[in-house]
Design an enzyme around this catalytic site. Structure first.
Site, PDB file in Angstrom:
ATOM      1  N   SER A 256       0.993  -1.036  -0.007  1.00 13.70           N
ATOM      2  CA  SER A 256       0.188   0.010  -0.165  1.00 13.70           C
ATOM      3  C   SER A 256       0.936   1.545   0.397  1.00 13.70           C
ATOM      4  O   SER A 256       1.196   1.422  -1.540  1.00 13.70           O
ATOM      5  CB  SER A 256      -0.583  -0.501   1.357  1.00 13.70           C
ATOM      6  OG  SER A 256      -2.050   1.258   1.129  1.00 13.70           O
ATOM      7  N   LYS A 260       5.003   2.569  -2.101  1.00 12.79           N
ATOM      8  CA  LYS A 260       5.447   3.583  -3.159  1.00 12.79           C
ATOM      9  C   LYS A 260       6.705   3.860  -2.504  1.00 12.79           C
ATOM     10  O   LYS A 260       7.155   4.058  -3.135  1.00 12.79           O
ATOM     11  CB  LYS A 260       3.483   4.445  -3.057  1.00 12.79           C
ATOM     12  CG  LYS A 260       2.630   4.473  -2.768  1.00 12.79           C
ATOM     13  CD  LYS A 260       1.915   5.692  -2.565  1.00 12.79           C
ATOM     14  CE  LYS A 260       0.422   4.833  -1.994  1.00 12.79           C
ATOM     15  NZ  LYS A 260      -0.472   4.474  -3.186  1.00 12.79           N
ATOM     16  N   TRP A 347      -9.525   0.079  -5.660  1.00 13.99           N
ATOM     17  CA  TRP A 347      -8.931   1.224  -4.942  1.00 13.99           C
ATOM     18  C   TRP A 347      -7.731   1.739  -5.415  1.00 13.99           C
ATOM     19  O   TRP A 347      -7.071   2.724  -5.652  1.00 13.99           O
ATOM     20  CB  TRP A 347      -9.400   1.436  -3.761  1.00 13.99           C
ATOM     21  CG  TRP A 347      -9.409   3.216  -3.261  1.00 13.99           C
ATOM     22  CD1 TRP A 347      -8.002   3.596  -1.922  1.00 13.99           C
ATOM     23  CD2 TRP A 347     -10.200   4.197  -3.604  1.00 13.99           C
ATOM     24  NE1 TRP A 347      -8.397   4.624  -2.706  1.00 13.99           N
ATOM     25  CE2 TRP A 347      -9.797   5.197  -2.805  1.00 13.99           C
ATOM     26  CE3 TRP A 347     -11.458   4.382  -4.067  1.00 13.99           C
ATOM     27  CZ2 TRP A 347     -10.290   6.176  -3.191  1.00 13.99           C
ATOM     28  CZ3 TRP A 347     -11.315   5.798  -4.738  1.00 13.99           C
ATOM     29  CH2 TRP A 347     -11.122   6.412  -3.905  1.00 13.99           C
ATOM     30  N   HIS A 398      -8.057  -6.006  -0.767  1.00  9.52           N
ATOM     31  CA  HIS A 398      -5.932  -5.489  -0.398  1.00  9.52           C
ATOM     32  C   HIS A 398      -4.757  -5.697   1.507  1.00  9.52           C
ATOM     33  O   HIS A 398      -5.801  -5.232   2.398  1.00  9.52           O
ATOM     34  CB  HIS A 398      -6.864  -3.460   0.042  1.00  9.52           C
ATOM     35  CG  HIS A 398      -5.592  -3.164   0.388  1.00  9.52           C
ATOM     36  ND1 HIS A 398      -4.787  -2.419  -0.945  1.00  9.52           N
ATOM     37  CD2 HIS A 398      -5.144  -1.946   1.292  1.00  9.52           C
ATOM     38  CE1 HIS A 398      -3.537  -1.473  -0.252  1.00  9.52           C
ATOM     39  NE2 HIS A 398      -3.750  -1.446   0.850  1.00  9.52           N
TER      40      HIS A 398
END
Length: 432
Positions: A256, A260, A347, A398
């Site tokens: 998540s 990044k 998402w 997720h």
């Protein structure tokens, strides 16, 4: 895919690229939500084509790195900090199969400036991070272990033991035993040790680098993602001091927002041997120009502190962004990059993550490495693309599951060399 300046597109490719600005990759219209194609990682800002590895290393890569610093993540300061390391505990673990080490790393701004004058920020205090490392018991200076390095969300205790049943969501422990049995070490720290995840830059590592009177990063200076990436590199510094760690095979990974950060850390710090993005979505490896799932507008509204302030200006204007996230993956080249998606994680835009890997491939190929060995997103029943730019998509939502970790280790086995232990290359879905 074809670049509008290459002159090599014919037939359907030439038609696809018709009318695009120079320096753009022509991609199928359905893949993006804005006009103008994608920025071509192999065309410089002045329109000059990147034709050789030297062009990439000497011109285009530094240019792309600077563009991500200016427009997305912010510039990471170069000033030095004083670093201290204190071993808190070192014991046998996992029934003797592993060595467990806890180390407190402390970061302090030097009290004296570079010119020898007292530093007005010297009394700012220090920042500490507790690093938890599991190494195979057999790891030694003569036979060091490769290590997965990943920040965690909820503390090292949750990594080891999982969260309490009443917490939401319930977090299972990481598969430490399985990774150690495959010959891998694991190192982690809580991401909030480096920068608390709030829109307040008066704590964490940012104040260690402020100019006198400064209390927030400037327009093009680092946000929280930059701080977390910086923390990953500082843990790497620490791991490289341990002769039981194979310094040439430290794999940075993250889930998540921490996916990044892991990808940005790998772009900035070429000492990382491999990068793993798990469900990193917008601002990770998913293409911003798709505007699917979390968008630039959504992410900068909810989490403005993750990025440099300048990134918010591209909300609803993604077509004007000088870069896109396939170029973040390209900055890892030619090192292995692995992208993991989840079918129900809409998402994070799983297809956009796949495309981020796909459109990084020309840079890998220029550098003599294999790009993503798939032109279409795989199905969840045959989810793994085992190329140097690797990819899988699994059922579910997720999360970073035990099955995901197994796929990461499979990829490391393939591209960094199998290690002692009991590696098992399973090709089924990464569920679990």
């Amino acid at each position: 895919m074809t670049s509008t300046d290459s002159g090599t597109g014919t037939g359907a490719e030439a038609e696809l690229g018709a009318g695009l600005p120079a320096g753009r990759l022509a991609v199928p219209e359905a893949e993006l939500s804005v006009p103008g194609g994608l920025p071509d990682p192999l065309v410089c800002a002045d329109g000059a084509p990147v034709r050789t590895p030297a062009d990439w290393w000497e011109r285009r890569r530094p240019e792309l790195l600077a563009a991500f610093e200016r427009h997305v993540y912010g510039r990471t300061p170069e000033g030095a900090v004083e670093v201290g390391a204190q071993v808190l505990a070192e014991d046998a673990a996992l029934d003797g199969r592993a060595t467990r080490v806890e180390t407190r790393l402390t970061f302090r701004r030097p009290a004296v400036g570079a010119a020898g004058a007292p530093d007005s920020q010297g009394s700012q205090g220090s920042v500490a991070a507790t690093v938890l490392t599991y190494l195979p018991a057999s790891a030694s200076a003569g036979s060091p272990a490769p290590v997965f390095l990943a920040l965690n969300f909820r503390g090292n205790d949750v990594v080891e033991n999982g969260s309490a049943d009443h917490t939401e969501p319930v977090q299972p422990p990481w598969p430490l035993a399985e990774l150690v049995d495959r010959g891998y070490g694991v190192a982690t720290a809580c991401y909030q040790d480096f920068d608390p995840d709030v829109d307040d830059f008066g704590n964490g590592v940012h104040p260690l680098f402020y100019a006198p009177g400064q209390n927030r990063p400037g327009e093009h200076e680092w946000g929280a993602l930059g701080a977390w990436a910086w923390g990953l590199s500082r843990i790497l510094d620490h791991l490289r001091e341990d002769r039981r760690v194979d310094a040439a095979r430290v794999i940075v990974a993250g889930h998540s927002r921490l996916g990044k950060a892991a990808m940005w850390a790998a772009a900035l710090d070429e000492r990382f041997a491999m990068a793993v993005s798990n469900n990193s979505g917008c601002g990770g490896v998913a293409l911003s120009r798709r505007r699917v799932g979390e968008t630039v507008e959504a992410i900068t509204s909810r989490f403005p502190h993750w990025f440099c302030p300048a990134f918010a200006a591209y909300a609803g204007r993604e077509e004007t962004l000088p870069v896109d996230q396939h170029e973040l993956v390209a900055l890892v080249a030619p090192r292995p990059a692995y992208v993991a998606s989840a079918e129900e994680d809409t998402w994070a835009d799983p297809y956009g993550e796949f495309l981020g890997a796909k459109y990084a491939s020309p840079v890998y190929e220029l550098l003599g490495a294999e790009g993503l060995a798939a032109t279409e997103q795989p199905s969840v029943d045959r989810p793994v693309v085992p190329s140097r730019v690797g990819y899988h998509i699994r059922p579910g939502g997720h999360a970073m599951t035990d099955g995901d970790w197994a796929r990461f280790a499979d990829a490391a086995d393939r591209h960094l060399g199998k290690v002692s232990g009991r590696p098992t290359d399973r090709s089924g879905p990464a569920g679990g």
